[in-house]
Design a protein around this motif. Structure first.
Motif, PDB file in Angstrom:
ATOM      1  N   VAL A  33       0.650  -1.327   0.294  1.00 14.53           N
ATOM      2  CA  VAL A  33       0.171   0.105  -0.109  1.00 14.53           C
ATOM      3  C   VAL A  33       0.942   1.059  -0.008  1.00 14.53           C
ATOM      4  N   GLY A  34       0.855   2.150  -1.018  1.00 17.32           N
ATOM      5  CA  GLY A  34       1.606   3.140  -0.950  1.00 17.32           C
ATOM      6  C   GLY A  34       0.421   4.683  -0.144  1.00 17.32           C
ATOM      7  N   GLU A  35       0.190   5.564  -1.367  1.00 17.65           N
ATOM      8  CA  GLU A  35      -0.922   6.660  -0.358  1.00 17.65           C
ATOM      9  C   GLU A  35      -2.348   6.272   0.096  1.00 17.65           C
ATOM     10  N   VAL A  36      -2.417   6.793   0.841  1.00 17.13           N
ATOM     11  CA  VAL A  36      -4.585   6.403   2.395  1.00 17.13           C
ATOM     12  C   VAL A  36      -4.722   7.589   2.199  1.00 17.13           C
ATOM     13  N   SER A  37      -5.400   8.316   2.409  1.00 12.15           N
ATOM     14  CA  SER A  37      -6.298   9.655   2.214  1.00 12.15           C
ATOM     15  C   SER A  37      -7.468   8.671   2.404  1.00 12.15           C
ATOM     16  N   ALA A  38      -8.415   8.755   3.770  1.00 11.02           N
ATOM     17  CA  ALA A  38      -9.212   8.838   4.347  1.00 11.02           C
ATOM     18  C   ALA A  38     -10.442  10.078   5.434  1.00 11.02           C
ATOM     19  N   ASN A  39     -11.625  10.729   4.229  1.00 12.86           N
ATOM     20  CA  ASN A  39     -11.991  11.858   4.290  1.00 12.86           C
ATOM     21  C   ASN A  39     -13.377  11.499   5.227  1.00 12.86           C
TER      22      ASN A  39
END
Length: 856
Positions: A33-39
């Motif tokens: 897993v690379g970039e992770v963004s939870a909104n």
């Protein structure tokens, strides 16, 4: 990471920015897993990942393990055109390659694929398109009625296969007659067609060519798709190779290139006719295997009588019923939907849902299940569940899900099928070549075998080249991967249907397999071995008032009966509580003509009991330590308390301003509990009991039903039951935990198999692997019996499928079978596997499954 995918996953359950950070940390910990963004604002998480190192399913699992709900949809797509297990694998690969697909399971036996996908990335249309691109035909649910669409497609396929079979048979009968004359009356047929000078073989060509074109077309098209598009060989490749080899060789021979060669137009045509007939019988058998599910859906009523607010009645369609509607059900009518009785009394036949053969008496306040039959009186019921929420729909859903999740033993068949067709083709090429290169050597070794004559007499009779071609065609036709692919899912379909018919719902085929391996059953006592309904059995005064003074508080109705005084005070204190023991005390008092009085002050002492000031005086009801805290001496009542508990009753003390007594309530043991425990112990299964009740009561109940007292764990709080189950399994035992599916949810999840014993309408219990529709502990034995019987059928099917290939492939390779016989045997093998599975439909799970008089 060179090739990265980016996916946006909808997430439910986020309530703040910290939730988003938690999800990011959980997903980021995965390898790949690379970039992770939870909104938090959009309820989404965007993840960049390497699909070769981590799957979308892993991402979903990580979000779930963090305590949140990744949004996914599950769709079951009907598919036509699957012919073997390799087709299932092809569909799984094609659909699984879609970017938003979490999991896919294609089932050759049910002609369906169950797909779980992220709707933010993939749509149902994408799934349909992927199936179509793989060369198969998805049944599109355009009008919202998936079952009708699948039934229509199934009927259309049966009709098509029947027409093809009749067409091929009509043209093949003359070819078969010509073959019979040639074999048993040589010289009867003329060598040329009268008046034309053409060889008689042209008649065979004219008859066989339409069969080759019409019946063979789908095999050739499917073979092209399999080899060129999907790069995976399947059963159609074997059939196309065998049939076209016989037909092509005959065309070459008839044209004069091989003037001395024989003609095999009859073989080429009969191969296709036999295989098509097999496909038709196979489709019929699949339809019969799924008949139990369709029959459940057919049980639903079409209309209902709705009672309006003004008392008038109207007939409405089932789909127009809403929760809260009042419905009238007359004798002989079906209950329209899940409901609760508001008026009337009757007996209701629930056998089609719960497997209970005796009609169940219903009165006001009782639940009734949709699709069951009202037998005697008129009932007015209030709808509580409608549409897909009803028990009957939930049962169908659970059974279909169970059929789509295959047992682990299916993996063996899948692994074999993946390499089977290429191995068969390689084997056929090898032996065809060997027979061509060394015919005399092989003929000398094989010629003495009794089946030698079935292969046209060997190379000496028909020629080396011709015999090598016959061996090749026979070797590719004799193999049957479809029988291997049907072995497990066909038996699983029947097994899960049998379970549903007897009120036992399995979460999946993998659970169905696992249940058989259980060696320990752990029962929660209350509501499982017992009815879970407390009844007041007695009031025993054990000490008079110390000073003979009148009770403190308001003046109460005088009585000379100390038992009545104690009961009246206790019932007043317990009045209004929803605890089962409190309800039993109040109900028991009223049955004895004692009405609860006015309550002034009430204090609930958690885990110990209650204190109250009533019109009868100051009363304490509960455990001995609570009485001690209030300055009362419980010792005079302890002997009576122990005596009652040893008899399997729950005892509690009552102190009323110096008077002392014992109240006893009991939870009646279910009639079948002793029978269930005996049956389990007879098969070598250890039986344990876990309960929050006291030690003496728990042991008394255990002794009554036949459980070893050493296997009783008493005083266990609901939150500690999971630890108790894990302790039982610590020595390697495979435990089945049987509970009510609510308080016992953690324990059900911790067990090797979790079983929720239900009420008929409570079907979708998430923590359970198995749901029992009746509150009958003997249904645990039925579940094990169904599992054991189904696994026996699977092993039988695998034995026959593998045994068939093990025996027949060498015979064909050694030149001992003609191609037409090989094709007939190939078609028969698939039909025999399905027939063996369908024979299981008559099994009664009240008894262990027997084969040849022995338990299996």
């Amino acid at each position: 990471m060179s090739d990265r995918n980016r996916v946006t996953i909808g997430v439910g359950g986020m309530t703040c920015a910290n939730c988003a950070a938690t999800i990011e940390d959980a997903v980021r910990d995965l390898d790949g897993v690379g970039e992770v963004s939870a909104n938090y604002a959009t309820d989404e998480a965007t993840v960049e990942f390497d699909p070769e190192r981590v799957s979308l399913a892993d991402l979903f699992d990580a979000v779930e393990s963090a305590g949140y709900d990744p949004i996914a949809e599950t769709v079951t797509v009907g598919i036509t055109g699957m012919t073997c297990a390799n087709c299932s694998a092809t569909i799984e690969d094609a659909v699984g390659a879609l970017p938003g697909v979490v999991a896919v399971d294609a089932n050759f036996a049910t002609d369906e694929a169950t797909v779980r996908y992220a709707p933010s990335v993939t749509t149902r249309e994408d799934v349909y398109d992927a199936v179509a691109a793989a060369g198969y035909e998805p049944i599109r649910d355009d009008d919202g009625d998936a079952e009708s669409a699948k039934d229509a497609a199934r009927t259309a396929e049966l009709t098509r296969q029947r027409r093809l079979t009749l067409f091929g048979a009509a043209l093949s009968v003359p070819l078969l007659a010509m073959l019979v004359f040639e074999l048993f009356a040589p010289g009867t047929l003329p060598e040329t067609i009268p008046g034309t000078g053409l060889a008689i073989g042209w008649v065979a060509f004219a008859l066989a060519t339409p069969v080759q074109v019409v019946l063979g077309r789908e095999f050739y098209e499917n073979s092209y798709t399999a080899l060129v598009v999907n790069r995976r060989a399947n059963m159609d490749v074997l059939i196309a190779l065998g049939s076209s080899t016989a037909y092509g060789y005959s065309v070459v021979a008839l044209s004069g290139v091989l003037p001395q060669a024989g003609l095999y137009f009859d073989t080429a045509a009969l191969i296709l006719v036999f295989i098509t007939l097999g496909n038709y019988l196979e489709a019929r058998s699949k339809s019969q295997a799924g008949a139990a599910i369709r029959s459940l859906l057919e049980l639903e009523a079409d209309t209902a009588t709705r009672v309006r607010d003004d008392g008038t009645e109207e007939e409405v369609a089932i789909e127009d019923i809403a929760v809260g509607d009042r419905l009238k059900v007359k004798p002989g009518e079906k209950v329209p939907t899940d409901a609760v009785v508001r008026e009337g009394e009757s007996a209701v036949d629930e056998s089609m849902v719960t497997g209970e053969s005796v009609p169940v008496e219903k009165a006001a306040g009782d639940e009734v299940i949709g699709s069951t039959v009202n037998e005697t009186g008129v009932l007015v019921v209030e709808a509580t569940k409608v549409g897909e929420e009803t028990a009957i729909q939930q049962i169908v859903k659970r059974v279909k899900e169970a059929q789509s999740r295959q047992p682990d033993i299916q993996r063996l068949a899948d692994r074999i099928s993946a390499y089977f067709v290429p191995a068969v083709i390689a084997n056929a090429l090898l032996w065809g070549g060997v027979w061509f290169l060394a015919p005399e050597t092989l003929a000398g070794v094989v010629g003495a075998l009794p089946l030698w004559g079935l292969a046209a007499g060997g190379p000496a009779a028909v020629g080396v080249t011709e015999f090598a071609v016959l061996v090749f065609a026979s070797a590719v036709l004799i193999a049957c991967p479809c029988a291997l692919g049907l072995a497990t899912p066909a038996a699983t379909m029947v097994g899960t249907s049998i379970g549903a018919q007897h009120g036992v719902l399995f979460e999946g085929g993998d659970v169905l397999e696992r249940v058989r391996d259980v060696d320990t059953v752990v029962f929660d006592k209350t509501g499982t071995l017992t009815r879970g309904e407390m009844t007041l059995t007695g009031v025993r005064p054990v000490a008079p008032a110390t000073d003979g003074a009148a009770p403190a508080g308001e003046e109460a109705e005088p009585t000379d009966d100390p038992a009545e005084r104690l009961l009246a005070a206790a019932a007043t204190a317990e009045h209004g509580s929803e605890h089962p023991i409190a309800e039993a005390v109040v109900a028991g008092a009223r049955e004895r003509g004692v009405e609860p009085g006015e309550l002034q002050v009430l204090q609930n002492v958690s885990g110990k009991g209650i204190r109250a000031r009533t019109e009868h005086g100051t009363v304490t009801v509960g455990k001995p330590e609570l009485l001690r805290d209030d300055g009362a001496d419980p010792e005079p009542a302890m002997d009576a308390m122990r005596e009652l508990e040893s008899a399997g009753k729950t005892a509690m003390l009552v102190a009323l301003d110096g008077e002392l007594g014992v109240l006893a309530v009991a939870d009646e043991v279910r009639e079948s509990a002793e029978h269930a425990v005996a049956a389990l112990r007879e098969r070598g299964v250890a039986v344990h009991v876990i309960t929050g009740d006291n030690e003496r009561t728990a042991r008394a109940v255990a002794e009554r039903v036949g459980v070893d007292p050493d296997n009783v764990r008493a005083g266990v709080l609901p939150e500690d039951k999971a630890d108790a189950v894990e302790a039982i399994q610590a020595d390697g035992s495979r435990a089945m935990m049987v509970g009510d599916g609510v308080n016992d949810a953690p324990a059900l999840a911790s067990a090797f198999v979790g079983v929720a014993i239900g009420s008929g309408t409570d079907v979708a219990i998430e923590a359970a692997d198995v749901t029992l529709m009746r509150s009958d502990p003997y249904d645990v034995v039925k579940a094990i019996n169904v599992s054991e019987g189904t696994l026996s059928k699977i092993k039988q099917n695998l034995f026959w499928a593998l045994g068939y290939n093990t025996a027949m492939i060498p015979l064909a390779s050694l030149g001992l079978l003609q191609p037409v016989l090989a094709a007939g045997a190939m078609a028969l093998s698939s039909v025999s596997v399905l027939a063996n599975s369908l024979a299981f439909r008559s099994y009664d799970p009240d008894e262990r499954y027997r084969i040849f008089g022995r338990f299996r």
